[in-house]
Design a protein around this motif. Structure first.
Motif, PDB file in Angstrom:
ATOM      1  N   LYS A  80       0.793  -1.239  -0.170  1.00  0.00           N
ATOM      2  CA  LYS A  80       0.076  -0.020  -0.052  1.00  0.00           C
ATOM      3  C   LYS A  80       0.858   1.025   0.018  1.00  0.00           C
ATOM      4  CE  LYS A  80      -3.710   0.013   2.262  1.00  0.00           C
ATOM      5  NZ  LYS A  80      -4.846  -0.059   3.513  1.00  0.00           N
ATOM      6  N   SER A  83       2.599   1.561  -3.613  1.00  0.00           N
ATOM      7  CA  SER A  83       1.367   2.121  -4.542  1.00  0.00           C
ATOM      8  C   SER A  83       1.041   3.512  -4.373  1.00  0.00           C
ATOM      9  CB  SER A  83       0.093   1.357  -4.274  1.00  0.00           C
ATOM     10  OG  SER A  83       0.168   0.029  -4.642  1.00  0.00           O
ATOM     11  N   ASN A  84       0.907   4.037  -3.145  1.00  0.00           N
ATOM     12  CA  ASN A  84       0.546   5.425  -2.976  1.00  0.00           C
ATOM     13  C   ASN A  84       1.533   6.277  -3.241  1.00  0.00           C
ATOM     14  OD1 ASN A  84      -2.064   4.882  -2.018  1.00  0.00           O
ATOM     15  ND2 ASN A  84      -1.534   4.686   0.142  1.00  0.00           N
ATOM     16  N   ARG A  87       1.758   6.587  -7.097  1.00  0.00           N
ATOM     17  CA  ARG A  87       0.686   7.146  -7.580  1.00  0.00           C
ATOM     18  C   ARG A  87       0.721   8.771  -7.596  1.00  0.00           C
ATOM     19  NH1 ARG A  87      -3.602   9.227  -5.317  1.00  0.00           N
ATOM     20  NH2 ARG A  87      -3.141   8.122  -3.254  1.00  0.00           N
ATOM     21  N   VAL A 102      -2.596   2.225  -9.874  1.00  0.00           N
ATOM     22  CA  VAL A 102      -1.363   1.531  -9.531  1.00  0.00           C
ATOM     23  C   VAL A 102      -1.622   0.349  -8.838  1.00  0.00           C
ATOM     24  CG1 VAL A 102       0.804   1.586  -8.266  1.00  0.00           C
ATOM     25  CG2 VAL A 102      -0.371   3.648  -9.231  1.00  0.00           C
ATOM     26  N   GLN A 103      -1.135  -0.682  -9.506  1.00  0.00           N
ATOM     27  CA  GLN A 103      -1.210  -2.197  -8.609  1.00  0.00           C
ATOM     28  C   GLN A 103       0.232  -2.753  -8.012  1.00  0.00           C
ATOM     29  OE1 GLN A 103      -3.072  -5.087 -10.985  1.00  0.00           O
ATOM     30  NE2 GLN A 103      -2.927  -6.837  -9.450  1.00  0.00           N
ATOM     31  N   THR A 104       0.453  -3.012  -6.705  1.00  0.00           N
ATOM     32  CA  THR A 104       1.823  -3.581  -6.205  1.00  0.00           C
ATOM     33  C   THR A 104       1.486  -4.939  -5.948  1.00  0.00           C
ATOM     34  OG1 THR A 104       2.459  -1.437  -5.928  1.00  0.00           O
ATOM     35  CG2 THR A 104       3.565  -3.293  -4.706  1.00  0.00           C
ATOM     36  N   ASP A 131       5.885  -0.675 -15.990  1.00  0.00           N
ATOM     37  CA  ASP A 131       6.070  -1.731 -14.739  1.00  0.00           C
ATOM     38  C   ASP A 131       7.296  -1.920 -14.625  1.00  0.00           C
ATOM     39  OD1 ASP A 131       6.558  -3.181 -17.144  1.00  0.00           O
ATOM     40  OD2 ASP A 131       5.455  -4.972 -16.526  1.00  0.00           O
ATOM     41  N   THR A 143       5.417  -4.111  -9.569  1.00  0.00           N
ATOM     42  CA  THR A 143       4.389  -2.791  -9.544  1.00  0.00           C
ATOM     43  C   THR A 143       4.155  -2.368 -10.755  1.00  0.00           C
ATOM     44  OG1 THR A 143       5.368  -2.015  -7.506  1.00  0.00           O
ATOM     45  CG2 THR A 143       4.313  -0.310  -8.710  1.00  0.00           C
ATOM     46  N   VAL A 145       1.730   0.293 -13.471  1.00  0.00           N
ATOM     47  CA  VAL A 145       1.084   1.597 -13.464  1.00  0.00           C
ATOM     48  C   VAL A 145       0.324   1.887 -14.813  1.00  0.00           C
ATOM     49  CG1 VAL A 145       1.150   4.286 -13.340  1.00  0.00           C
ATOM     50  CG2 VAL A 145       2.557   2.681 -11.793  1.00  0.00           C
TER      51      VAL A 145
END
Length: 151
Positions: A80, A83-84, A87, A102-104, A131, A143, A145
């Motif tokens: 988290k 990702s934050n 982003r 965004v995914q991690t 990525d 990760t 994006v």
């Protein structure tokens, strides 16, 4: 008959008030409006900056995970945080009208293989992704994006 006279007088008063409002109201001036601007495609230099995003992903993952060992209780919080941070840093690039996703994923390195697949329906001229992978002795982090242009 007295009732009829009252009704006629009231109707004349209403008509007189309506006429006086239209006579006193200012003359409306026609304003020309600019033609509407519909941006269907990003302008030159406004497309998704995949290489800059990839650099952001790489540096953020290294900052967060470089000296760490995998811990199952901490991995969701790390994901988290990464990702934050990614982003926020990507949004600071000011790519207009792009929705940033965004995914991690953080996994423990135990010698097993991982296969991932993605499928997206989008406009290949405007939308893109970037990525990167981070690995150390105990952590595997992936990760990605997505930059989706909002029409």
């Amino acid at each position: 008959m007295a009732d009829d006279e009252e009704v006629v007088e009231e109707a004349e008063e209403v008509l007189g008030a309506a006429e006086s409002e239209t006579a006193v109201s200012p003359v409306e001036i026609e304003k020309t409006l600019d033609p509407p601007k519909y941006e269907v495609r990003p302008g030159l230099g406004e497309k998704f900056q995949a290489q800059n995003v990839r650099d952001i992903i790489e540096s953020t993952m290294k900052e967060q995970l470089l000296e760490r060992q995998y811990r199952a209780d901490q991995a969701p919080r790390w994901a988290k945080t990464i990702s934050n941070a990614v982003r926020q840093r990507v949004q600071d690039l000011n790519m207009k009208r792009y929705k940033i996703l965004v995914q991690t994923t953080i996994l423990e390195m135990k010698g097993a293989g991982v296969k991932c697949g993605q499928r997206c329906i989008w406009d290949p001229e405007t939308d893109d992704y970037a990525d990167d992978i981070f690995r150390n002795d105990s952590i595997f982090c992936y990760t990605i994006v997505y930059g989706v242009y909002m029409y």
